[in-house]
Write a protein that holds these residues in place. Structure first.
Motif, PDB file in Angstrom:
ATOM      1  N   PHE A  23       0.836  -1.207   0.000  1.00 17.40           N
ATOM      2  CA  PHE A  23       0.000   0.000   0.000  1.00 17.40           C
ATOM      3  C   PHE A  23       0.869   1.255   0.000  1.00 17.40           C
ATOM      4  O   PHE A  23       2.040   1.213   0.383  1.00 17.40           O
ATOM      5  N   MET A  24       0.289   2.367  -0.446  1.00 15.25           N
ATOM      6  CA  MET A  24       0.920   3.674  -0.328  1.00 15.25           C
ATOM      7  C   MET A  24       0.413   4.279   0.972  1.00 15.25           C
ATOM      8  O   MET A  24      -0.808   4.370   1.173  1.00 15.25           O
ATOM      9  N   LEU A  25       1.334   4.677   1.836  1.00  9.86           N
ATOM     10  CA  LEU A  25       0.942   5.339   3.074  1.00  9.86           C
ATOM     11  C   LEU A  25       1.161   6.840   2.902  1.00  9.86           C
ATOM     12  O   LEU A  25       2.249   7.282   2.523  1.00  9.86           O
ATOM     13  N   ILE A  26       0.083   7.583   3.144  1.00  2.03           N
ATOM     14  CA  ILE A  26       0.060   9.025   2.868  1.00  2.03           C
ATOM     15  C   ILE A  26      -0.404   9.729   4.141  1.00  2.03           C
ATOM     16  O   ILE A  26      -1.472   9.412   4.662  1.00  2.03           O
ATOM     17  N   ALA A  27       0.389  10.664   4.650  1.00  3.86           N
ATOM     18  CA  ALA A  27      -0.056  11.416   5.823  1.00  3.86           C
ATOM     19  C   ALA A  27       0.461  12.838   5.724  1.00  3.86           C
ATOM     20  O   ALA A  27       1.460  13.100   5.055  1.00  3.86           O
ATOM     21  N   GLY A  28      -0.242  13.773   6.368  1.00  5.75           N
ATOM     22  CA  GLY A  28       0.199  15.162   6.332  1.00  5.75           C
ATOM     23  C   GLY A  28      -0.635  16.040   7.246  1.00  5.75           C
ATOM     24  O   GLY A  28      -1.708  15.644   7.707  1.00  5.75           O
ATOM     25  N   ALA A  29      -0.096  17.240   7.478  1.00  6.65           N
ATOM     26  CA  ALA A  29      -0.755  18.204   8.369  1.00  6.65           C
ATOM     27  C   ALA A  29      -1.793  19.008   7.597  1.00  6.65           C
ATOM     28  O   ALA A  29      -1.461  19.614   6.577  1.00  6.65           O
ATOM     29  N   PRO A  30      -3.030  19.044   8.054  1.00  4.49           N
ATOM     30  CA  PRO A  30      -4.056  19.830   7.363  1.00  4.49           C
ATOM     31  C   PRO A  30      -3.807  21.334   7.507  1.00  4.49           C
ATOM     32  O   PRO A  30      -3.226  21.774   8.493  1.00  4.49           O
ATOM     33  N   PHE A  31      -4.236  22.117   6.493  1.00  6.96           N
ATOM     34  CA  PHE A  31      -4.074  23.573   6.554  1.00  6.96           C
ATOM     35  C   PHE A  31      -5.279  24.259   7.193  1.00  6.96           C
ATOM     36  O   PHE A  31      -5.193  25.404   7.609  1.00  6.96           O
ATOM     37  N   LYS A  32      -6.420  23.572   7.188  1.00 11.44           N
ATOM     38  CA  LYS A  32      -7.653  24.122   7.787  1.00 11.44           C
ATOM     39  C   LYS A  32      -8.013  25.482   7.188  1.00 11.44           C
ATOM     40  O   LYS A  32      -8.313  26.427   7.921  1.00 11.44           O
ATOM     41  N   GLU A  33      -7.914  25.579   5.854  1.00 17.73           N
ATOM     42  CA  GLU A  33      -8.305  26.806   5.151  1.00 17.73           C
ATOM     43  C   GLU A  33      -9.430  26.455   4.180  1.00 17.73           C
ATOM     44  O   GLU A  33      -9.467  25.330   3.685  1.00 17.73           O
TER      45      GLU A  33
END
Ligand code: FE2
Length: 280
Positions: free
Chosen positions: A240-250
């Protein structure tokens, strides 16, 4: 204390027709609701499937306000753009393109020796402060992507950190994790994820147990923000591709290949294209 993140949803990819008639499997698409902030789109191209038609590709088109990430596993994509860049993204290579204020590019898939084309395109949002930045490319050759092997788990680390090793793609606003994870039969993978980060896993081979939920390829696993670790197990093997990141909430306003923060910015983008001021 260790808490494993639970699964909120498993998205079944839908067939979509894009570019000059390229059929692909889409599991995430840009929406104003921005559910997977900072991730906007995830496409899986697997040409040579009997479901899919002849090769066509993506003739010249613009982007503004986003990053497009192309990861090829088989075949290649030949690429050209308005900045004078040209090249080939081959098997195992990654192109991380930050469109910033704008580029015009062409992406043409080519079959490899096997006759197949297989890969993924991820779109990552840019925060308001970087939407009109200078366009930037990070071209990553397969040989420069660290491969980490541990307890039956093989990881190709494109962006993010694992055991003190950093992926070659850096200085991305969303602080992303992007890696290709393969579990041999009867193995287990544990990974720490900062709380508040969005986590997705695109299963494209085999079957795995994601926090107790059995997921068979192909499918996009969406995790809840309720823990600090991820647990994947497999009896028969999974990739699988694991994808994670911090949201910008905009707030976002997606319009085709553009994602801006307001309707006025989209109107300005279309005016720039009409007036010939899109590319500077
Ligand atoms: Fe594109």
């Amino acid at each position: 204390m260790t808490n494993f993140r639970t699964v909120s949803q498993i998205i079944e990819p839908q067939l979509a027709l894009e570019g000059a008639g390229v059929l692909l499997r889409r599991s995430v698409s840009p929406r104003a609701s921005n559910e997977h902030d900072p991730f906007l789109l995830f496409d899986h191209f697997a040409f040579n499937n009997p479901l899919e038609g002849p090769l066509r590709g993506f003739p010249t088109h613009p982007h503004r306000g986003i990053e497009t990430v192309t990861y090829i596993l088989d075949g290649s994509v030949s690429h050209r753009d308005s900045l004078g860049n040209a090249g080939i993204i081959g098997p195992g290579d990654v192109q991380w393109m930050t469109s910033g204020r704008g580029i015009l590019h062409e992406e043409m898939p080519r079959r490899g020796e096997s006759g197949n084309i297989y890969g993924f395109q991820l779109w990552v949002n840019l925060p308001a402060a970087e939407k009109m930045s200078q366009p930037r490319y990070q071209e990553v050759k397969s040989s420069t992507i660290p491969v980490i092997k541990k307890d039956g788990v093989t990881i190709r680390l494109v962006a993010g950190e694992l055991d003190g090793i950093h992926g070659p793609v850096t200085e991305i606003a969303a602080s992303p994790l992007y890696m290709d994870v393969k579990l041999a039969p009867a193995s287990r993978f544990i990974y720490p994820i900062p709380s508040g980060h969005t986590v997705l896993a695109y299963v494209f081979e085999g079957t795995g147990e994601f926090s107790g939920e059995v997921v068979e390829s192909v499918g996009m696993v969406v995790f809840n923000d309720d823990g600090n670790q991820l647990e994947v197990k497999s009896e028969t093997g999974v990739r699988f591709m694991l994808i994670a990141g911090a949201p910008f909430k905009e707030p976002i306003v997606p319009y085709g290949p553009f994602v801006m923060n307001t309707v006025e910015e989209i109107q300005q983008t279309l005016a720039d294209l009409r007036n010939g001021t899109f590319i500077k």
